[in-house]
Design a protein around this motif. Structure first.
Motif, short mmCIF file in Angstrom:
data_model
loop_
_atom_site.label_atom_id
_atom_site.label_comp_id
_atom_site.label_asym_id
_atom_site.label_seq_id
_atom_site.Cartn_x
_atom_site.Cartn_y
_atom_site.Cartn_z
N THR B 36 0.83 -1.21 0.00
CA THR B 36 0.00 0.00 0.00
C THR B 36 0.87 1.26 0.00
O THR B 36 0.65 2.18 -0.79
CB THR B 36 -0.90 0.01 1.25
OG1 THR B 36 -1.53 -1.26 1.38
CG2 THR B 36 -1.97 1.09 1.14
N HIS B 40 1.34 4.05 -3.28
CA HIS B 40 0.83 5.41 -3.16
C HIS B 40 1.89 6.47 -3.33
O HIS B 40 1.60 7.65 -3.25
CB HIS B 40 0.10 5.62 -1.82
CG HIS B 40 -1.29 5.04 -1.83
ND1 HIS B 40 -1.55 3.72 -1.60
CD2 HIS B 40 -2.49 5.62 -2.07
CE1 HIS B 40 -2.85 3.49 -1.69
NE2 HIS B 40 -3.44 4.63 -1.98
N LYS B 51 -2.38 -0.02 -7.06
CA LYS B 51 -2.78 0.17 -5.66
C LYS B 51 -3.65 -1.00 -5.21
O LYS B 51 -4.47 -1.51 -5.99
CB LYS B 51 -3.56 1.48 -5.51
CG LYS B 51 -2.73 2.72 -5.81
CD LYS B 51 -3.57 3.97 -5.59
CE LYS B 51 -2.74 5.21 -5.81
NZ LYS B 51 -2.32 5.35 -7.25
N GLU B 53 -6.30 -1.01 -3.45
CA GLU B 53 -7.73 -0.77 -3.59
C GLU B 53 -8.18 -0.94 -5.04
O GLU B 53 -9.31 -1.40 -5.29
CB GLU B 53 -8.11 0.62 -3.04
CG GLU B 53 -7.35 1.77 -3.63
CD GLU B 53 -6.11 2.16 -2.81
OE1 GLU B 53 -5.48 1.23 -2.25
OE2 GLU B 53 -5.77 3.36 -2.73
N ASP B 54 -7.29 -0.61 -6.01
CA ASP B 54 -7.64 -0.82 -7.41
C ASP B 54 -7.77 -2.32 -7.71
O ASP B 54 -8.70 -2.77 -8.39
CB ASP B 54 -6.56 -0.21 -8.32
CG ASP B 54 -6.59 1.31 -8.27
OD1 ASP B 54 -7.61 1.85 -7.77
OD2 ASP B 54 -5.60 1.94 -8.69
N TRP B 56 -8.47 -4.64 -5.62
CA TRP B 56 -9.69 -5.10 -4.94
C TRP B 56 -10.93 -4.79 -5.77
O TRP B 56 -11.79 -5.64 -5.98
CB TRP B 56 -9.77 -4.43 -3.55
CG TRP B 56 -10.98 -4.81 -2.77
CD1 TRP B 56 -12.01 -4.01 -2.41
CD2 TRP B 56 -11.28 -6.11 -2.25
NE1 TRP B 56 -12.94 -4.71 -1.72
CE2 TRP B 56 -12.52 -6.02 -1.59
CE3 TRP B 56 -10.62 -7.35 -2.29
CZ2 TRP B 56 -13.12 -7.10 -0.97
CZ3 TRP B 56 -11.23 -8.43 -1.67
CH2 TRP B 56 -12.45 -8.30 -1.03
N ARG B 57 -11.01 -3.55 -6.31
CA ARG B 57 -12.16 -3.12 -7.09
C ARG B 57 -12.27 -3.96 -8.37
O ARG B 57 -13.33 -4.50 -8.70
CB ARG B 57 -12.02 -1.63 -7.43
CG ARG B 57 -13.29 -0.95 -7.89
CD ARG B 57 -13.14 0.59 -7.91
NE ARG B 57 -11.78 1.06 -8.17
CZ ARG B 57 -11.22 1.05 -9.38
NH1 ARG B 57 -11.89 0.62 -10.43
NH2 ARG B 57 -9.97 1.49 -9.53
#
Lengths: 290, 268
Positions: B36, B40, B51, B53-54, B56-57
């Motif tokens: 992470t 960033h 990233k 979160e990307d 994960w999405r």
């Protein structure tokens, strides 16, 4: 009943052959407890393995009840110095291993016979003090218990003769004495013919009805001594004068072939005074390593 | 150290189950945290390191997509066929090599020789021999695991103490009984552990097999994503591979502990 006729053994190594056993002959009567006593390396274990059929003799033959035996077989049960319980079987399953072999499963047997076999294995375990450990795995047992289970397993098969190769050699002194007493009890109960190997003089006298003293390199029988005690042997027998006298006799026999006094004093001198002069004098020049 | 036997850094001493689990969780969180933080940073191009979160999405979309399920299923089937084939042939052969020195002389040097041929180098030959369909992929996994498995099984059988063989003979067992009831039986926990390791290698080779000629499977999809520089999707598929591997490893371990309780004094 058991006859050893001119058994000899020579080990062949790459460069030379080593004579382990000179031709040896003796016989064991039914119900006798015969001990082969000798220093390590005298070939007594080799002889036992030959009788068991696990080692090939260079000459001679082994006869059991009038028949020559070849290879290993269930009529000659064996207890080893190392722990040899099957780790994946419980104590009870170990004791009845032989009954579960395909060749021994006989569908024509009556259920009562089969129950007798199972009952015998279980009774032997109880007799050996393992009543509460029928369902335990070997790794949960102490060394002494493992050997007791191994003895029960060998006897469950009702062998004609039981061969024991220093079975208590890996145990501590206390356990070893307990095992010896248990062995006497068992002997009174089962009356099995036993051929026993040890280098422990006390053990040999205490357990046997006859002791064969071996001398080393090559192994041969130096003396065939009957043990004059009856089947009832209390623990304090070991400190009785008769026991001590027999022990002295065996001790002297065993130490005849030991290192001479001259060797000992030379060794002592070297240890006490490790000056370079003496050690360089005493040392043979090292052979070149390549 | 004052207490060399009770501290958590005592040499080869057990620690409590909770400390063990905590250490495991910490290591996963550390890697996730490092990832992470790095992703960033302004100097990091998201095409190289996406990233979390990307990933994960994108992953949520992929899970809804029907391809992921099919890819996992196809890869799983290929691995399973290749693995079962190599276990079915490798275990008996390994037992023979471990039990009879003649079989060892006959087969072990040959096996060692083949084992050192890099499996990916065999892909062109396998495609010529077995076509570009499933068979060549299964064969690649088979070849990648079989020769290793044979040697590990043979070693496991050779490690059975010879005393057990001798005592069996004195109890009336014959050669065949000793082979089946003692040698094979005694080596079973180690053989199953060898299977666990082989399963891990099978998952490596299935990706290799699918990179070359395939229309589905995890390896094929990863290659396809890379053509369009869809790194978050690649990373998600890599995570899926990791999770599958870890899950299978746990299944094998638990199975081993349950079935071979006699060989496992401690259970974690």
């Amino acid at each position: 009943m058991l006859e050893i006729r001119d058994i000899e053994k020579t080990f062949a190594t790459r460069k030379a052959s080593v004579r382990a056993l000179d031709p040896i002959s003796f016989s064991v009567k039914a119900g006798e407890f015969v001990t082969l006593l000798g220093p390590s390396g005298c070939g007594k274990s080799t002889l036992l393995y030959i009788v068991a059929g696990l080692e090939k003799a260079s000459g001679g033959s082994v006869w059991l009840e009038g028949q020559e035996v070849r290879g290993a077989g269930p009529e000659r049960g064996m207890v080893f110095q190392n722990y040899t319980l099957f780790p994946w079987l419980t104590v009870a399953e170990n004791a009845s291993f032989a009954h579960q072999l395909p060749r021994n499963i006989d569908y024509s047997k009556r259920p009562s016979e089969i129950m007798n076999q199972v009952g015998r294995a279980s009774a032997l375990l109880d007799l050996m003090g393992l009543a509460d450990f029928h369902d335990a795995y070997p790794r949960e047992l102490s060394g002494g218990m493992k050997q007791r289970a191994a003895i029960a397993r060998a006897l469950a098969n009702s062998p004609r003769v039981l061969l024991m190769d220093e079975p208590f050699g890996a145990l501590d002194a206390q356990t070893r004495e307990e095992m010896q007493e248990m062995m006497l009890l068992l002997q009174a109960h089962e009356k099995t013919t036993v051929l026993f190997v040890t280098h422990d003089i006390d053990e040999a006298i205490y357990l046997s009805s006859r002791v064969l003293v071996f001398s080393a390199r090559p192994g041969r029988i130096a003396r065939d001594l009957p043990v004059p005690f009856g089947p009832d042997r209390p623990v304090d027998l070991k400190i009785s004068p008769e026991f001590m006298a027999l022990k002295r006799e065996l001790f002297e026999l065993l130490h005849q072939g030991a290192q001479g006094q001259a060797d000992r004093s030379r060794l002592l001198r070297k240890l006490v005074d490790p000056s370079p002069q003496i050690s360089s004098k005493d040392h043979e020049p090292e052979p070149p390593s390549h | 150290m004052r207490e060399p036997f009770t501290s958590i850094f005592a040499l080869r001493r057990p620690i409590s189950t909770w400390t063990y689990r905590l250490a495991t969780v910490v290591s996963f969180l550390a890697v996730l945290g490092g990832w992470t933080w790095v992703s960033h940073q302004s100097w990091v191009n998201p095409i190289f390191i996406p990233k979390p979160e990307d990933v994960w999405r994108v992953g949520l979309d992929l899970i809804r997509d029907e391809n992921l399920g099919r890819d996992v299923k196809m890869s799983f089937l290929r691995v399973t066929y290749g693995f079962l084939l190599s276990a079915a042939l490798g275990i008996p052969l390994g037992i023979l090599i471990g039990a009879f020195e003649f079989c060892e002389g006959l087969l072990q040097p040959l096996t060692e020789f083949i084992r050192y041929i890099p499996v990916p180098a065999l892909v062109p030959i396998l495609m010529i021999l077995f076509g570009i369909d499933e068979l060549s992929k299964v064969m690649l996994i088979f070849i990648g695991t079989f020769f290793q498995l044979v040697l590990m099984v043979a070693d496991a059988v050779r490690r059975v103490p010879y005393d057990l063989v001798q005592v069996s003979y004195t109890l009336g067992a014959r050669r065949r009984d000793v082979l089946e009831l003692v040698l094979a039986r005694s080596a079973m926990p180690e053989i199953f552990d060898a299977l666990r390791l082989c399963n891990g290698w099978a998952w490596t080779y299935v990706v290799v097999a699918e990179l070359v000629a395939a229309n589905d499977g995890l390896g094929y999809r990863i290659l396809k994503f890379s053509r369009f520089l869809q790194t978050p999707k690649i990373w998600f598929y890599l995570l899926v591979l990791g999770v599958i591997g870890l899950a299978l490893d746990i299944v094998f371990r638990k199975f081993n502990q349950r079935v071979f309780r006699w060989a496992n004094p401690s259970l974690r």
